[in-house]
Motif scaffolding. Structure first.
Motif, mmCIF file in Angstrom:
data_model
loop_
_atom_site.group_PDB
_atom_site.id
_atom_site.type_symbol
_atom_site.label_atom_id
_atom_site.label_comp_id
_atom_site.label_asym_id
_atom_site.label_seq_id
_atom_site.Cartn_x
_atom_site.Cartn_y
_atom_site.Cartn_z
ATOM 1 N N GLY A 285 47.497 131.789 -12.714
ATOM 2 C CA GLY A 285 48.935 131.666 -12.936
ATOM 3 C C GLY A 285 49.694 131.287 -11.681
ATOM 4 N N GLY B 24 61.150 128.311 -16.693
ATOM 5 C CA GLY B 24 61.779 129.135 -15.660
ATOM 6 C C GLY B 24 62.485 128.299 -14.614
ATOM 7 N N GLY C 89 53.993 135.947 -21.558
ATOM 8 C CA GLY C 89 52.760 136.699 -21.328
ATOM 9 C C GLY C 89 52.151 137.155 -22.638
ATOM 10 N N VAL D 262 54.046 135.958 -13.441
ATOM 11 C CA VAL D 262 54.298 137.193 -14.177
ATOM 12 C C VAL D 262 53.762 137.075 -15.606
ATOM 13 C CG1 VAL D 262 56.082 138.755 -15.064
ATOM 14 C CG2 VAL D 262 56.223 137.909 -12.719
ATOM 15 N N ALA D 263 53.932 135.917 -16.229
ATOM 16 C CA ALA D 263 53.385 135.718 -17.575
ATOM 17 C C ALA D 263 51.866 135.882 -17.562
ATOM 18 C CB ALA D 263 53.775 134.342 -18.110
ATOM 19 N N ALA E 108 59.101 135.412 -18.631
ATOM 20 C CA ALA E 108 57.713 135.672 -18.237
ATOM 21 C C ALA E 108 57.021 136.652 -19.178
ATOM 22 C CB ALA E 108 57.677 136.188 -16.797
ATOM 23 N N PRO F 12 56.122 128.561 -19.262
ATOM 24 C CA PRO F 12 57.074 129.372 -18.494
ATOM 25 C C PRO F 12 57.350 128.838 -17.095
ATOM 26 C CG PRO F 12 55.028 130.581 -18.822
ATOM 27 C CD PRO F 12 54.954 129.349 -19.663
ATOM 28 N N CYS G 55 57.847 132.934 -12.925
ATOM 29 C CA CYS G 55 57.674 133.007 -14.381
ATOM 30 C C CYS G 55 56.219 132.816 -14.790
ATOM 31 C CB CYS G 55 58.567 131.980 -15.077
ATOM 32 S SG CYS G 55 60.318 132.439 -15.032
ATOM 33 N N GLU G 56 55.543 131.859 -14.187
ATOM 34 C CA GLU G 56 54.145 131.605 -14.561
ATOM 35 C C GLU G 56 53.242 132.742 -14.103
ATOM 36 O OE1 GLU G 56 51.248 129.467 -16.560
ATOM 37 O OE2 GLU G 56 53.372 128.976 -16.462
ATOM 38 N N GLY H 125 51.785 127.894 -11.401
ATOM 39 C CA GLY H 125 53.200 127.965 -11.074
ATOM 40 C C GLY H 125 53.564 127.146 -9.850
ATOM 41 N N ALA I 38 64.418 135.606 -15.797
ATOM 42 C CA ALA I 38 63.073 135.147 -15.423
ATOM 43 C C ALA I 38 62.022 136.128 -15.932
ATOM 44 C CB ALA I 38 62.966 134.978 -13.909
#
Length: 196
Positions: free
Chosen positions: A99, A63, A25, A79-80, A21, A59, A76-77, A103, A17
């Motif tokens: 994000g 993810g 990113g 952190v990206a 991410a 993501p 994932c969204e 997510g 994950a």
């Protein structure tokens, strides 16, 4: 017999994950540069640029499709988005909040099927709901000063369409492509490939 439907994250889940991410990113940051560079191409219909939006939402769907556990899409969204903000995305720290909201859209779609359906229709729904989260955020935060009928509504609709196509269908296709290489063999998505 081992329970493959556990919601507990393995160390491998966290690592993969995080890789998804962080990679996205960096892509987000670069996509933001491209977004600005192509502004003039959309001068005839500025809201049309939202057709490019789906890349920022991949993501969340990817993810969710790969990890298949509660929180994967959101992780994932978010952190990206955080990575892109740290790299200097022009929208700054509010990108992180955005994000999280994006997510959540995909997370709702996977939760609606109790994290048991990862077929194309679920991916499309996850993409569309992620796009809806993005569209609502933009509608009330970034685009509030723009005309409702000629910009905000078309922009929101195109964001959802782009998200369903690029993040939903694209995330599903990317998952299948990755599974085909064998890199996902330790995940249900990879084992599905082996069973076909």
């Amino acid at each position: 017999m081992r329970d493959n439907t556990t919601t507990r994250w393995r160390t491998l889940d966290v690592v993969i994950a995080a890789v998804i991410a962080v990679a996205f990113g960096v892509i987000f940051w670069a996509w933001g540069l491209l977004w600005r560079a192509v502004d003039p191409a959309f001068a005839f219909f500025p809201a049309g640029q939202a057709i490019m939006y789906g890349v920022w939402l991949v993501p969340a769907v990817l993810g969710g499709l790969v990890i298949r556990k509660p929180g994967a899409a959101l992780f994932c969204e978010a952190v990206a988005a955080t990575v892109s903000a740290l790299l200097g995305a022009e929208w700054g720290g509010i990108t992180i909040v955005q994000g999280l909201i994006q997510g959540l859209g995909a997370e709702v779609a996977f939760a609606a099927f109790r994290y048991r359906s990862f077929r194309l229709p679920t991916a499309l729904l996850a993409g569309a709901l992620t796009g809806l989260g993005a569209a609502l955020f933009d509608f009330f935060v970034w685009n509030v000063d723009y005309a409702l009928g000629s910009y905000r509504v078309p922009y929101a609709l195109l964001t959802v369409v782009s998200a369903a196509a690029v993040a939903g269908a694209g995330g599903w296709a990317l998952t299948r492509a990755l599974a085909g290489t064998g890199v996902l063999d330790r995940f249900p998505a990879g084992r599905e490939r082996a069973a076909i």
